[in-house]
Write a protein that holds these residues in place. Structure first.
Motif, PDB file in Angstrom:
ATOM      1  N   GLN A 167     -39.039   2.895 -11.215  1.00 46.53           N
ATOM      2  CA  GLN A 167     -40.443   2.779 -11.618  1.00 46.53           C
ATOM      3  C   GLN A 167     -41.325   3.100 -10.416  1.00 46.53           C
ATOM      4  N   THR A 168     -42.192   4.091 -10.550  1.00 43.25           N
ATOM      5  CA  THR A 168     -43.084   4.501  -9.471  1.00 43.25           C
ATOM      6  C   THR A 168     -44.531   4.468  -9.957  1.00 43.25           C
ATOM      7  N   ARG A 169     -45.459   4.644  -9.027  1.00 44.42           N
ATOM      8  CA  ARG A 169     -46.880   4.671  -9.389  1.00 44.42           C
ATOM      9  C   ARG A 169     -47.204   5.806 -10.339  1.00 44.42           C
ATOM     10  N   ASN A 170     -46.405   6.874 -10.263  1.00 44.63           N
ATOM     11  CA  ASN A 170     -46.640   8.037 -11.112  1.00 44.63           C
ATOM     12  C   ASN A 170     -45.807   8.013 -12.396  1.00 44.63           C
ATOM     13  N   GLY A 171     -45.218   6.866 -12.657  1.00 44.78           N
ATOM     14  CA  GLY A 171     -44.410   6.742 -13.864  1.00 44.78           C
ATOM     15  C   GLY A 171     -42.928   6.650 -13.551  1.00 44.78           C
ATOM     16  N   PRO A 172     -42.087   6.483 -14.574  1.00 45.19           N
ATOM     17  CA  PRO A 172     -40.649   6.327 -14.357  1.00 45.19           C
ATOM     18  C   PRO A 172     -39.981   7.621 -13.889  1.00 45.19           C
ATOM     19  N   VAL A 173     -39.005   7.477 -13.001  1.00 46.16           N
ATOM     20  CA  VAL A 173     -38.197   8.596 -12.532  1.00 46.16           C
ATOM     21  C   VAL A 173     -36.755   8.323 -12.952  1.00 46.16           C
ATOM     22  N   HIS A 174     -36.205   9.204 -13.766  1.00 49.84           N
ATOM     23  CA  HIS A 174     -34.849   9.024 -14.292  1.00 49.84           C
ATOM     24  C   HIS A 174     -33.870   9.631 -13.289  1.00 49.84           C
ATOM     25  N   ALA A 175     -33.358   8.806 -12.370  1.00 50.21           N
ATOM     26  CA  ALA A 175     -32.486   9.299 -11.307  1.00 50.21           C
ATOM     27  C   ALA A 175     -31.088   9.618 -11.807  1.00 50.21           C
ATOM     28  N   LEU A 176     -30.573   8.836 -12.751  1.00 49.68           N
ATOM     29  CA  LEU A 176     -29.255   9.078 -13.348  1.00 49.68           C
ATOM     30  C   LEU A 176     -29.364   8.877 -14.845  1.00 49.68           C
ATOM     31  N   LYS A 177     -28.687   9.714 -15.607  1.00 48.01           N
ATOM     32  CA  LYS A 177     -28.734   9.576 -17.058  1.00 48.01           C
ATOM     33  C   LYS A 177     -27.368   9.887 -17.664  1.00 48.01           C
ATOM     34  N   GLY A 178     -26.802   8.890 -18.324  1.00 45.56           N
ATOM     35  CA  GLY A 178     -25.573   9.088 -19.089  1.00 45.56           C
ATOM     36  C   GLY A 178     -24.399   9.587 -18.277  1.00 45.56           C
ATOM     37  N   VAL A 179     -24.226   9.073 -17.060  1.00 45.06           N
ATOM     38  CA  VAL A 179     -23.138   9.546 -16.199  1.00 45.06           C
ATOM     39  C   VAL A 179     -21.826   8.876 -16.583  1.00 45.06           C
ATOM     40  N   ASP A 180     -20.850   9.682 -16.973  1.00 41.51           N
ATOM     41  CA  ASP A 180     -19.486   9.225 -17.267  1.00 41.51           C
ATOM     42  C   ASP A 180     -18.551   9.854 -16.241  1.00 41.51           C
ATOM     43  N   LEU A 181     -17.870   9.031 -15.476  1.00 41.17           N
ATOM     44  CA  LEU A 181     -16.995   9.574 -14.434  1.00 41.17           C
ATOM     45  C   LEU A 181     -15.957   8.543 -14.024  1.00 41.17           C
ATOM     46  N   GLU A 182     -14.728   9.008 -13.824  1.00 38.18           N
ATOM     47  CA  GLU A 182     -13.678   8.184 -13.230  1.00 38.18           C
ATOM     48  C   GLU A 182     -13.141   8.904 -11.999  1.00 38.18           C
ATOM     49  N   ILE A 183     -12.973   8.154 -10.926  1.00 41.93           N
ATOM     50  CA  ILE A 183     -12.381   8.688  -9.696  1.00 41.93           C
ATOM     51  C   ILE A 183     -11.073   7.949  -9.469  1.00 41.93           C
ATOM     52  N   GLY A 184      -9.984   8.703  -9.439  1.00 47.33           N
ATOM     53  CA  GLY A 184      -8.669   8.099  -9.308  1.00 47.33           C
ATOM     54  C   GLY A 184      -8.312   7.763  -7.877  1.00 47.33           C
TER      55      GLY A 184
END
Length: 260
Positions: free
Chosen positions: A16-33
């Motif tokens: 949340q910023t003064r200029n509105g929301p910033v979507h930094a990550l969206k729907g990230v699906d990941l597995e690291i073995g």
């Protein structure tokens, strides 16, 4: 797929910023073995560093979930499951190299004997034996970054999170450190999550490459490396290497084509 040590499902993060929301990550699906070397590449603002910071418990997601060694990021931090290497070496100028590497062990209450053994071992791993009594300002930028890696390795965490550690270095030094990092990975079997802006670096180092798109940050491609584990620098001139680099390039272009 090996046992997952980092697992993200539908991970979202909105600032949340003064200029509105910033979507930094969206729907990230990941597995690291376990034992993988996974690089994250993408333009500035695509969420590469943000994903690492969420993994480390330095940022809290606003949706989805993420686990590290089966724990929440906060629990993983408290159990010292990972070491973190930042873009800048961040060494204290008034401490020797050994003193900088020893710092997390002092905080954790290690005995003097155990600290000495661990400092000696990790400095040898990053080829800085003999520089224990020198100060950061007496070392080159590349050597300072190696000291920073040694500090992250000092308490023997299974996971190494690396946020563009070689980005400020010249190409010759960077190539040398890439070779050393591959050797370190081979010797220790650590799980490494590595942020970079460099396509050749990502292809050279990784077992998998995660290509991310901007606005909002999401995964546009995951590329499995077909290169052998033993990788001399000359492999970068091979047809196989160039084909992988081209696929990364195409993934970056595809990512830029996303519409919000």
């Amino acid at each position: 797929m090996r046992e997952a040590v980092i697992a993200a499902r539908r991970l979202d993060l909105v600032f949340q910023t003064r200029n509105g929301p910033v979507h930094a990550l969206k729907g990230v699906d990941l597995e690291i073995g376990r034992g993988e070397f996974v690089s994250f590449i993408g333009p500035s603002g695509c969420g590469k560093t943000t994903f690492l910071r969420v993994t480390a418990g330095l940022e809290s997601p606003t949706g989805g979930e993420i686990s590290v060694n089966g724990m929440t990021p906060d629990q993983a931090r408290q159990s010292r499951a990972y070491g973190y290497v930042f873009q800048a070496a961040g060494l204290y100028p008034w401490r020797t190299i050994a003193g900088n590497v020893r710092l997390p062990l002092e905080i954790m209450g290690y005995s003097r004997e155990r600290m000495a053994e661990r400092v000696s071992r990790v400095l040898d791993l990053v080829e800085l034996s003999g520089f224990e009594k020198m100060y950061p300002w007496q070392l080159s930028g590349g050597m300072q970054q190696r000291a920073s890696i040694a500090r992250a390795l000092a308490f023997d965490a299974d996971i190494l999170l690396m946020d563009e550690p070689f980005g400020a270095l010249d190409e010759i030094v960077r190539d040398h450190l890439n070779e050393q990092l591959l050797g370190l990975w081979a010797r220790t079997g650590k799980t490494i999550a590595f942020v970079t802006h460099s396509i050749p670096e990502a292809v050279y180092l990784s077992s998998r490459i995660v290509v991310m798109s901007p606005r909002p940050g999401r995964i546009s491609d995951i590329i499995e490396s077909t290169l052998p584990r033993e990788r001399p620098l000359g492999i970068r001139d091979s047809a196989e290497f160039l084909a992988l680099a081209q696929r990364v390039r195409e993934g970056l272009r595809t990512g830029h084509a996303y519409d919000e």
